[in-house]
Design an enzyme around this catalytic site. Structure first.
Site, PDB file in Angstrom:
ATOM      1  N   LYS A  88      47.709  -9.324-131.251  1.00  0.00           N
ATOM      2  CA  LYS A  88      49.126  -9.645-130.991  1.00  0.00           C
ATOM      3  C   LYS A  88      49.289 -11.158-130.826  1.00  0.00           C
ATOM      4  CE  LYS A  88      52.910  -8.110-127.949  1.00  0.00           C
ATOM      5  NZ  LYS A  88      53.276  -7.244-126.821  1.00  0.00           N
ATOM      6  N   SER A 105      55.156  -1.848-123.856  1.00  0.00           N
ATOM      7  CA  SER A 105      54.976  -2.480-125.163  1.00  0.00           C
ATOM      8  C   SER A 105      53.751  -2.077-125.970  1.00  0.00           C
ATOM      9  CB  SER A 105      54.978  -3.987-125.007  1.00  0.00           C
ATOM     10  OG  SER A 105      56.295  -4.417-124.906  1.00  0.00           O
TER      11      SER A 105
HETATM   12  N1  GLN Z   1      60.893  -2.935-123.277  1.00  0.00           N
HETATM   13  C1  GLN Z   1      60.432  -3.574-122.093  1.00  0.00           C
HETATM   14  C2  GLN Z   1      61.113  -4.893-121.900  1.00  0.00           C
HETATM   15  O1  GLN Z   1      61.823  -5.307-122.762  1.00  0.00           O
HETATM   16  C3  GLN Z   1      58.937  -3.726-122.107  1.00  0.00           C
HETATM   17  C4  GLN Z   1      58.434  -4.875-122.868  1.00  0.00           C
HETATM   18  C5  GLN Z   1      56.954  -5.064-122.779  1.00  0.00           C
HETATM   19  O2  GLN Z   1      56.226  -4.161-122.357  1.00  0.00           O
HETATM   20  N2  GLN Z   1      56.512  -6.273-123.076  1.00  0.00           N
HETATM   21  O3  GLN Z   1      60.957  -5.526-120.891  1.00  0.00           O
END
Ligand code: GLN
Length: 478
Positions: A78, A177
Site C-alpha cells: 500500500k 481499510s
Molecule cells: N472508512 C474508514 C474511514 O474513512 C476507515 C478507513 C481506514 O481504515 N483507513 O475512516
C-alpha cells in the site's frame, strides 16, 4: 505457464524450491498480468522497475539452499508504507514527490525474508474513505465488475490480489481499510491486534487505531505473511506481543450482535448470506449467543477527525508535493494545503480542528475518549463467555463508482468494522459467497458480486481467527 489463479504461498514455495519455476519466472508472470489488467483496474500507482533484479537476488538465495516461507514471493505494498528510495504518496498530491528515506519495520522484515516487491498500490488519500474514490490518482475498480468500487482504503491491494496481479499484499486498517476492500474483492483481510504489527514507517492516519496487515487469497497465506511482519519493535512503543488464546480456553460460542444486524440499512441479500453463515457454524457445533453491541460510528469518527487533523498538520507543501506560492509563508500554506489535499481530507481536518477546539474539546473529543474507555471494559465482559463475534463485513455490496456522493452514507458503511479499531481487537474478513446483480442488460446477466463476513476476537486472538477461518474455508470448499 504458471496457474496464478490457483497459486498460494505454499504452492509457490514448493515449486520454487523444487526448481519447477524460478522467482524470475514467477515475477514475470505477475508483471504480464499487471500489464494486461492494471490500466483498467488502477490497482497499482507504480510498478517498480527493478522487479526482475529483486527476483534474481531471491533466485540466488534459493540456489544457495535458503528456504524461507516468503523467499521469492511477489507482493504488493500500500502506498502509505515506506520503502527506502521509493515514492510513497498516500495517494495524495501533497506527497506526490516524496521519496522514502528509510524502510518501514514491516518492509525491513520482508526484505530479510526475501519477498519481491511488485509495486505500490492505490488507496484513499491518507487512508480516509471506504472505496478508494478519494485517491488523488483515480479510483481503483472492482475486478468482479469494473463499474463498481473495490472498497477502501486499501482498494489497490485488495484489487491486485483478487485479480492475480499479486500473490499477497499489505494494507493498513484504521476503521476497516483492510477488511472492507477484502470483502468487496472476495479475498481474505486480517486487521491484527493494535500494536501486533509495528507502525514504524506507516504514514499516520489515526495513530491510536492504525495497524498494518495482510490481504491474501486464503487464510493460510494471510497467516504466513502475518507471522513474518508481526512482533515487538523498539521503534514503535505501542507494539505488544500478546496471546490470549489457548486451546483449553475455547468455549465454542460465537456472539452475534443481532441488534445491529436487524437494523434498517442492511442489504437483504447480505442478511440472507449472513444468516446462512450463522447456520453453517451451528452445523459445526458452535453455539450462537445474541449479544448487544453499540453503534460506534460517532465515537469512531470524532476520534478519527481529531487525530487526522493533528497528524496531517505536518504536510505543508513546502518540500514534497504540490506547492503554491503566495505573498507570504501563511499564504503559501493556505494555498498549498487548499489545493494539495482532497475534499474528504480537508473536511476531516476542519472537523477535527473543531472537535479539538477550546470550548468543544470536552463535549466531543473528551466524551468520545471516555466512551472508548467504557467500551473497552464492556468488551472484556462480552468476551468472558464467547470466543468470537460474527458480523457481515459491510452492510451493503460494492457500489457503483460515483454512486455515493454524500460523506455520511459512506461513513455508515463502516458500522461493523470500526469497533475493532476503537477497542484494538484483531478481526478478519472472509469471503462468504456471492450475490447476483439484478437488472443487468442481457449481455452482462449472471454477474456476481462477492460478499464477506467478519470475525472479531479478543486481544492477541489471531490464532483463533485463523482456526475458525480455516474451518469456514473447509465447508465452503475454498
Ligand atoms: N472508512 C474508514 C474511514 O474513512 C476507515 C478507513 C481506514 O481504515 N483507513 O475512516
Amino acid at each position: 505457464m504458471i496457474d496464478l489463479k490457483k497459486l498460494t504461498i505454499k504452492k509457490a514455495r514448493k515449486a520454487l524450491d523444487s526448481k519447477e519455476f524460478s522467482v524470475v519466472d514467477l515475477a514475470q508472470a505477475y508483471l504480464k498480468e499487471i500489464e494486461k489488467k492494471n490500466k483498467e483496474l488502477n490497482a497499482y500507482l507504480e510498478v517498480f522497475d527493478d522487479v526482475l533484479e529483486q527476483a534474481k537476488v531471491s533466485d540466488a538465495r534459493i540456489a544457495k539452499g535458503e528456504s524461507l516461507p516468503l523467499l521469492g514471493i511477489p507482493l504488493a505494498i500500500k502506498d502509505n508504507i515506506l520503502i527506502t528510495g521509493r515514492h510513497a504518496s498516500s495517494a495524495s498530491k501533497m506527497l506526490e514527490n516524496y521519496v522514502a528515506s528509510y524502510d518501514a519495520t514491516v518492509i525491513e522484515k520482508l526484505k530479510k525474508a526475501g519477498a519481491v516487491f511488485l509495486g505500490r498500490t492505490n488507496m484513499d488519500e491518507f487512508a480516509l474513505g471506504s472505496s478508494t474514490e478519494n485517491s488523488a490518482f483515480g479510483v481503483t475498480k472492482n475486478p468482479y465488475d469494473i463499474s463498481r468500487v473495490a472498497g477502501g482504503t486499501s482498494g489497490g491491494s485488495a484489487s491486485s490480489v483478487s485479480s492475480d496481479m499479486a500473490l499477497v499484499a499489505l494494507g493498513s486498517d484504521t476503521g476497516g481499510s483492510i477488511r472492507f476492500p477484502s470483502a468487496f474483492c472476495g479475498v481474505v483481510g486480517l486487521k491484527p491486534t493494535y500494536g501486533g504489527v509495528s507502525r514504524n514507517g506507516l504514514m499516520a492516519a489515526t495513530s491510536s487505531f492504525d495497524v498494518i496487515g495482510p490481504i491474501a487469497k486464503n487464510i493460510e497465506d494471510a497467516e504466513i505473511l502475518f507471522d513474518v511482519i508481526k512482533g515487538n519493535d523498539v521503534l514503535d512503543s505501542t507494539t505488544i506481543t500478546e496471546k490470549t488464546y489457548t486451546k483449553s480456553s475455547v468455549k465454542k460460542v460465537i456472539g452475534v450482535p443481532w441488534n445491529l444486524i436487524n437494523q434498517e440499512g442492511l442489504d437483504p441479500k447480505i442478511k440472507e448470506n449472513f444468516e446462512k453463515v450463522v447456520k453453517d457454524f451451528e452445523g459445526l457445533g458452535y453455539k450462537i449467543k445474541d449479544i448487544k453491541l453499540p453503534n460506534c460510528l460517532a465515537l469512531y469518527y470524532i476520534i478519527n477527525f481529531a487525530e487526522v487533523s493533528t497528524n496531517l498538520a505536518r504536510f505543508d507543501g513546502v518540500r514534497y508535493g504540490l506547492h503554491k506560492n503566495g505573498k507570504n509563508l501563511l499564504e503559501d500554506y493556505l494555498l498549498s494545503k487548499g489545493a494539495g489535499f482532497g475534499k474528504e481530507t480537508r473536511r476531516r481536518i476542519l472537523l477535527g480542528t473543531y472537535v479539538l477546539s477550546a470550548g468543544y474539546y470536552d463535549a466531543y473529543y473528551g466524551k468520545a475518549q471516555r466512551a472508548r474507555v467504557a467500551l473497552r471494559k464492556d468488551f472484556v465482559k462480552i468476551f468472558s463467555d464467547i470466543d468470537l463475534i460474527l458480523t457481515p463485513t459491510s452492510p451493503i455490496p460494492p457500489w457503483k463508482v460515483g454512486e455515493k456522493s454524500d460523506p455520511l452514507s459512506m461513513y455508515l458503511a463502516d458500522i461493523f468494522t470500526v469497533t475493532a479499531n476503537i477497542v484494538g481487537l484483531p478481526a478478519i474478513s472472509l469471503p462468504s459467497g456471492f450475490m447476483d446483480v439484478e437488472g443487468l442488460p442481457a449481455g452482462q446477466a449472471g454477474k456476481k458480486l462477492p460478499l464477506g463476513i467478519q470475525f472479531m476476537a479478543s486481544h492477541g486472538g489471531e490464532d483463533l481467527l485463523f482456526e475458525i477461518g480455516k474451518k469456514f474455508e473447509a465447508i465452503k470448499g475454498i
